[in-house]
Design an enzyme around this catalytic site. Structure first.
Site, PDB file in Angstrom:
ATOM      1  N   LYS A 128       0.847  -1.205   0.000  1.00  9.20           N
ATOM      2  CA  LYS A 128       0.000   0.000   0.000  1.00  9.20           C
ATOM      3  C   LYS A 128       0.880   1.252   0.000  1.00  9.20           C
ATOM      4  CE  LYS A 128      -3.924  -2.288   2.161  1.00  9.20           C
ATOM      5  NZ  LYS A 128      -4.686  -2.632   3.352  1.00  9.20           N
ATOM      6  N   GLN A 186      -4.799  -1.289   9.454  1.00 11.92           N
ATOM      7  CA  GLN A 186      -4.758  -2.636   8.867  1.00 11.92           C
ATOM      8  C   GLN A 186      -5.408  -3.656   9.805  1.00 11.92           C
ATOM      9  OE1 GLN A 186      -3.767  -3.224   5.778  1.00 11.92           O
ATOM     10  NE2 GLN A 186      -4.054  -5.432   5.874  1.00 11.92           N
ATOM     11  N   ASP A 220     -11.053   3.272   3.512  1.00  8.38           N
ATOM     12  CA  ASP A 220     -11.456   1.860   3.433  1.00  8.38           C
ATOM     13  C   ASP A 220     -12.965   1.732   3.210  1.00  8.38           C
ATOM     14  OD1 ASP A 220      -9.653  -0.273   3.589  1.00  8.38           O
ATOM     15  OD2 ASP A 220      -9.282   0.040   5.727  1.00  8.38           O
TER      16      ASP A 220
HETATM   17  N1  GUN Z   1      -6.943  -6.481   5.941  1.00  3.93           N
HETATM   18  C1  GUN Z   1      -7.146  -7.220   4.823  1.00  3.93           C
HETATM   19  N2  GUN Z   1      -7.730  -6.479   3.867  1.00  3.93           N
HETATM   20  C2  GUN Z   1      -7.896  -5.235   4.379  1.00  3.93           C
HETATM   21  C3  GUN Z   1      -8.436  -4.018   3.869  1.00  3.93           C
HETATM   22  O1  GUN Z   1      -8.893  -3.924   2.728  1.00  3.93           O
HETATM   23  N3  GUN Z   1      -8.409  -2.955   4.715  1.00  3.93           N
HETATM   24  C4  GUN Z   1      -7.919  -3.037   5.994  1.00  3.93           C
HETATM   25  N4  GUN Z   1      -7.956  -1.938   6.747  1.00  3.93           N
HETATM   26  N5  GUN Z   1      -7.413  -4.153   6.492  1.00  3.93           N
HETATM   27  C5  GUN Z   1      -7.403  -5.233   5.682  1.00  3.93           C
END
Ligand code: GUN
Length: 302
Positions: free
Chosen positions: A54, A98, A121
């Site tokens: 990311k 996350q 998100d």
């Molecule tokens: N953990 C796995 N996929 C995601 C996501 O799309 N966003 C977040 N915040 N955590 C994750």
């Protein structure tokens, strides 16, 4: 018949180039760039690799990127205070915590603490509500469903009046994509059915689908005979079914399989996403798009 492959890896490149160009334009005109912070608690290897990607992608498109790693034993109170700090930081337009979080931290409380206008998100209840209302209300569609819709549209698949069947009812994929496809507007206007573990006859519903979106987390669940000839099949499943030694790096890597029996399905479907290289690469791409949108909302530009 051999289906046209919908490659997330290629669509990702197109979208990231569009974002990079737009970021450069905004920087020149307004003197700001989108800022994205990713908060990682602990050292879960899968989470570390997602967050690293990311941040790398944010850097590539010209964002200000902040990777805030916190120890596994951070208290809930400390984490909430950290979120509050970024909520108030004008150089940050997107906050991502996350998941999963350690057990001693209430995930719901943490997600609800993020300013909905920085919730790139799209997990905050305010953004879930905005998505449900649709149209101009929508600020941040959740990244995986947004990526799915983008893939369908960019592949030229007709959605208006189409029978869309969604397999799975999760909050992250099934429920939001079903909601998005039934809204009024381009890339939607579909007739939507959601099927799940309690559905009596999965095959019956899947066979009716012009667009079949599968997010069940069960490897090979969808059989080729469940697919309508010419249908568009979007496979969201990323199931680890074993390990192998990578020819490129010589390291152990996971063998991934989707929720659809790909080899047989591609002979029947009109369009299909591979696993890996299909929906997967789109999620981070849409996170970048949401972060850029957040800055644009702030600047009042469209
Ligand atoms: N953990 C796995 N996929 C995601 C996501 O799309 N966003 C977040 N915040 N955590 C994750």
């Amino acid at each position: 018949m051999t289906a046209k492959l919908i490659k997330g890896t290629e669509i990702r490149e197109q979208i990231l180039e569009e974002i990079t160009a737009e970021v450069a334009q905004i920087k020149e005109k307004h003197g700001v760039v989108p800022g994205l912070v990713t908060i990682l608690v602990g050292e879960n290897p899968a989470s570390v690799s997602y967050v690293t990607l990311k941040i790398k992608t944010a850097h590539r498109v010209g964002f200000k990127e902040v990777q805030d790693n916190q120890p596994e034993d951070i208290s809930e109170e400390q984490l909430l205070a950290l979120i509050d700090k970024y909520n108030k930081d004008d150089s940050i337009h997107g906050i991502l915590v996350q998941l999963p979080l350690p057990k001693h931290i209430d995930e719901k409380k943490v997600l609800n603490a993020i300013d909905p206008d920085k919730d790139v998100d799209g997990f905050h209840p305010v953004n879930v509500g905005r998505l449900m209302i649709g149209g101009d209300e929508v600020k941040f569609p959740p990244c995986t469903p947004a990526g799915i819709q983008e893939m369908i549209v960019r592949s030229g698949v007709e959605t208006s009046g189409a029978e869309v069947v969604v397999v799975g009812r999760s909050n992250i994929v099934g429920k939001p994509i079903a909601n998005m496809m039934l809204q009024k507007g381009p890339g939607a206007n579909s007739t939507v059915t959601v099927v799940h573990t309690r559905t009596r006859d999965l095959a019956y519903h899947c066979k009716r689908a012009d667009i079949l979106i599968v997010a069940a987390g069960v490897p090979g669940l969808v059989k080729p005979e469940w697919i309508k000839p010419g249908a568009c099949v979007i496979d969201v499943g990323v199931n680890r079914v074993g390990e192998k030694i990578s020819e490129k790096t010589g390291k152990k890597v996971a063998i991934l399989r989707g929720d659809v029996d790909f080899e047989a399905a591609k002979e029947i479907a009109g369009y299909i996403t591979p696993v890996p290289g299909g929906v997967g690469p789109m999620t981070i791409t849409m996170l970048m798009k949401n972060t850029l949108k957040s800055l644009k909302f702030r600047l009042g530009i469209d």
